[in-house]
Design a protein around this motif. Sequence first.
Motif, PDB file in Angstrom:
ATOM      1  N   UNK A 361       5.962   8.479  21.113  1.00 54.78           N
ATOM      2  CA  UNK A 361       4.752   7.880  20.569  1.00 54.78           C
ATOM      3  C   UNK A 361       3.525   8.420  21.303  1.00 54.78           C
ATOM      4  N   UNK A 362       2.574   9.004  20.561  1.00 52.86           N
ATOM      5  CA  UNK A 362       1.338   9.493  21.155  1.00 52.86           C
ATOM      6  C   UNK A 362       0.511   8.299  21.629  1.00 52.86           C
ATOM      7  N   UNK A 363      -0.066   8.405  22.826  1.00 49.29           N
ATOM      8  CA  UNK A 363      -0.720   7.243  23.423  1.00 49.29           C
ATOM      9  C   UNK A 363      -2.227   7.383  23.571  1.00 49.29           C
ATOM     10  N   UNK A 364      -2.796   8.580  23.288  1.00 51.11           N
ATOM     11  CA  UNK A 364      -4.230   8.771  23.550  1.00 51.11           C
ATOM     12  C   UNK A 364      -5.104   7.767  22.808  1.00 51.11           C
ATOM     13  N   UNK A 365      -4.855   7.601  21.528  1.00 51.25           N
ATOM     14  CA  UNK A 365      -5.708   6.743  20.710  1.00 51.25           C
ATOM     15  C   UNK A 365      -4.989   5.469  20.286  1.00 51.25           C
ATOM     16  N   UNK A 366      -4.011   5.068  21.094  1.00 53.87           N
ATOM     17  CA  UNK A 366      -3.214   3.902  20.748  1.00 53.87           C
ATOM     18  C   UNK A 366      -4.029   2.625  20.927  1.00 53.87           C
ATOM     19  N   UNK A 368      -5.061  -0.972  22.082  1.00 55.89           N
ATOM     20  CA  UNK A 368      -4.722  -1.642  23.349  1.00 55.89           C
ATOM     21  C   UNK A 368      -3.527  -2.585  23.241  1.00 55.89           C
ATOM     22  N   UNK A 369      -3.379  -3.274  22.109  1.00 56.73           N
ATOM     23  CA  UNK A 369      -2.248  -4.196  21.949  1.00 56.73           C
ATOM     24  C   UNK A 369      -0.926  -3.434  21.958  1.00 56.73           C
ATOM     25  N   UNK A 370      -0.879  -2.314  21.229  1.00 57.72           N
ATOM     26  CA  UNK A 370       0.339  -1.506  21.190  1.00 57.72           C
ATOM     27  C   UNK A 370       0.573  -0.800  22.532  1.00 57.72           C
ATOM     28  N   UNK A 371      -0.527  -0.405  23.179  1.00 52.66           N
ATOM     29  CA  UNK A 371      -0.390   0.233  24.484  1.00 52.66           C
ATOM     30  C   UNK A 371       0.192  -0.742  25.492  1.00 52.66           C
TER      31      UNK A 371
END
Length: 554
Positions: A361-366, A368-371
Amino acid sequence: MRWTRKIDDTDEKAYMMTDILTIEDLRVSFAGRTGRDDREQVIHGVDIAVPAGASVGIVGESGSGKSQTFMAVMGLLASGGQARGRVFLQGQQVLGAPKHELNRFRGSRISMIFQEPMTSLHPQLRIGQQVAEPLVYHRGMGWRAALARAHEWLEMVEIPEPARRMRSYPHELSGGQRQRVMIAMALITEPKILIADEPTTALDVTIQAQILTLLARLQRQLGMALVLISHDLSIVRRLCGQVYVMNQGQVVEQGPSETILRHPSHAYTQMLIDSEPAGHKDPPAQDAPVVLRCAGVAVRFLLDRGFLQGRYFDAVRDVCFQLRKGQTLGIVGESGSGKSTLARALLRLYESQGEIEILGQAVQNLHPHKLGALRRRMQVVFQDPYGSLSPRLTTGEIIAEGLRVHQPELDHAAREARVCQALQDVQLDPEDRWCYPHEFSGGQRQRIAIARAMILRPDIVILDEPTSALDRSVQKWIIALLRDLQERYGLTYVFISHDLKVVRAMADTVLVMRQGKIVERGPTHQIFQSPQQEYTQRLMRAAMDERAFHQEMS
């Protein structure tokens, strides 16, 4: 105390002491919990002799009494401490001397440097003022002359740009530079003996080698005696001719360092020698899934805003790698190379450019809740557990904190069961969950930090210098624990360390970083046995080769 007869030019008989510092039957105790009459003895009849101009090593684990012995010599015992016995400095009994006499010889005839310079340097005073102060106090110099001499000493300890650093504050210097400042402060009055208490523990291998070389050179120039307190036997072997081994407040073995450390007669000394990190990790399956992937990762910090454009510092530049399930990636390099900054970028604690994929899963533009949900699967263990564990929470509350955030559906009984299991996983008593961090040793606190990370059953664990401040024997135990947990739960590690011996024992693959970039990468055995880059070769020499140190000093 040893004395030798000397015949001077007038043929008169005189006597000259060969031991500049003599400790006889030293006993140290501290007031117990029930009052003055209840005293706990921590040093039990220690005898140590330091010849003039010699280098003497004091080795042992944390709690063995190394530092407390010389705190008693300096009259620096904590409140409630009491010392009995005899301590002679150049023939003068100093143990129990009045405070005004102690102040007269401390800093002038005997000096001490401590493990962590940041806690020893005043944060609100400039470096030049702190280095010059001993000359004003002990030598009666005016401030102008003292500051000029301080500038000379910053040059002698090889501080870059000494004129600028004279005006700097401690937080503006690197760890190695701060330790050099401490050395300058201790030696500016040219004492007869220097006590160095773990002076290189938290430093990179190259900086450590530079500090050791500097100490040895200054010792020769000043003709002073050096007492080196350390849990690192390789450092003592490099620098010291004599060694005393301490355990539980007693000297259990003493003699020439080459004899003691190569052919020990006491079981405790042998245990210390056998505690060097060793072995290697079994590699993961070649078809194991990729759990972490980085491509072109960069981290940039704004230094100041200009009129038209800002000035930036590139801390991490174009980092690429991938990590498979069950793999351990070792990241090494000097302070400022970008290791910890990269780790914080992976955790999304720093903004970064490039691509980071965690578990596909790409995290750069994730969002905040999903991060936040993804962070449950990627945990971190920091270098200093005492600084990362809340002193106001019990051990159980600290370990359960992640469960409250990420698994709020668990009731109290379920959380307690998970906490007890986490403590058992790191081989601590579940009853320890009622204790506070200050009640544990450094190694036990690191186990608590590991338990806090492991309780969420993460897929990836970032370990940022998790063993740097620990004794070798505790390091060996922590390495074995991390290997066991990795095998049991299929964990993937990112292991950041300046201790190459620990990295060699832990990692499958190694990345070597310098100035924010990866300069070399490969399997661990390849990097250690045949490094290709000159920078990597220099790191290996500093960590592994004692002959390089002796050649430099000859």
